[in-house]
Design a protein around this motif. Structure first.
Motif, PDB file in Angstrom:
ATOM      1  N   VAL A 250       0.945  -1.114  -0.192  1.00 54.13           N
ATOM      2  CA  VAL A 250       0.083   0.133   0.029  1.00 54.13           C
ATOM      3  C   VAL A 250       0.749   1.246   0.048  1.00 54.13           C
ATOM      4  O   VAL A 250       0.683   2.116  -0.632  1.00 54.13           O
TER       5      VAL A 250
ATOM      6  N   ASN B 209       1.031   4.412  -2.800  1.00 54.99           N
ATOM      7  CA  ASN B 209       0.592   5.518  -2.481  1.00 54.99           C
ATOM      8  C   ASN B 209       1.711   6.516  -2.223  1.00 54.99           C
ATOM      9  O   ASN B 209       1.212   7.305  -0.993  1.00 54.99           O
TER      10      ASN B 209
ATOM     11  N   THR C  70      -7.115   0.069  -0.807  1.00 54.13           N
ATOM     12  CA  THR C  70      -6.240   0.179  -2.156  1.00 54.13           C
ATOM     13  C   THR C  70      -6.732  -1.127  -2.820  1.00 54.13           C
ATOM     14  O   THR C  70      -6.529  -2.109  -2.023  1.00 54.13           O
TER      15      THR C  70
ATOM     16  N   VAL D  32      -6.860   3.372  -5.563  1.00 56.27           N
ATOM     17  CA  VAL D  32      -7.014   4.105  -4.121  1.00 56.27           C
ATOM     18  C   VAL D  32      -8.481   4.385  -4.341  1.00 56.27           C
ATOM     19  O   VAL D  32      -9.055   5.174  -4.855  1.00 56.27           O
TER      20      VAL D  32
END
Length: 145
Positions: A109, A113, A121, A130
């Motif tokens: 994740v 991100n 996610t 997302v």
């Protein structure tokens, strides 16, 4: 106790204290619905609301075999709960990874991100998305089977 259970337990304790205080002061009719509301909130914010989580490595292996999306989530996340509720029964067909229980999932994740642990996610065919629309996730699930 893991981090995932802190919020539900806190809700139960606070609800019990407030309901007890109302009952002692002579308002049992108000105490019961309030306690039920806190129990419901605790249940919704607990890991019990979600399908059983698996590790990120196992989820990636299973997704490679069956093509189903992987959902990275954590307990207490409002957006994860929204996704879970809106998917309904089809949520069981997805691969769920709790990032608070699986460090490998948390790193996936964070990589998707830019260092943040933003959930949910959803990874479909190796591409992260997302906080996607639940209808879109349902469509991706129907394509995989």
């Amino acid at each position: 106790m893991t981090r995932a259970w802190i919020l539900p337990m806190l809700l139960l304790v606070c609800g019990s204290l407030v309901a007890t205080m109302l009952a002692v002061r002579g308002f049992p009719g108000a105490a019961v619905p309030l306690l039920l509301m806190f129990v419901l909130l605790a249940g919704l914010n607990s890991p019990l609301t979600f399908p059983r989580s698996i590790g990120a490595v196992e989820a990636q292996r299973r997704s490679a075999v069956d093509g189903r999306p992987i959902v990275y989530w954590r307990a207490g996340c409002t957006y994860c709960l929204r996704l879970r509720i809106r998917l309904g029964r089809s949520a069981r067909r997805l691969h769920w990874v709790d990032i608070w229980r699986d460090p490998a999932g948390a790193s996936v994740v964070r990589a998707a991100n830019h260092g943040d642990e933003t959930v949910p996610t959803v990874v479909v065919a190796g591409r992260p998305h997302v906080n996607p629309d639940p209808e879109w996730v349902r469509a991706q699930l129907s394509r995989s089977t």
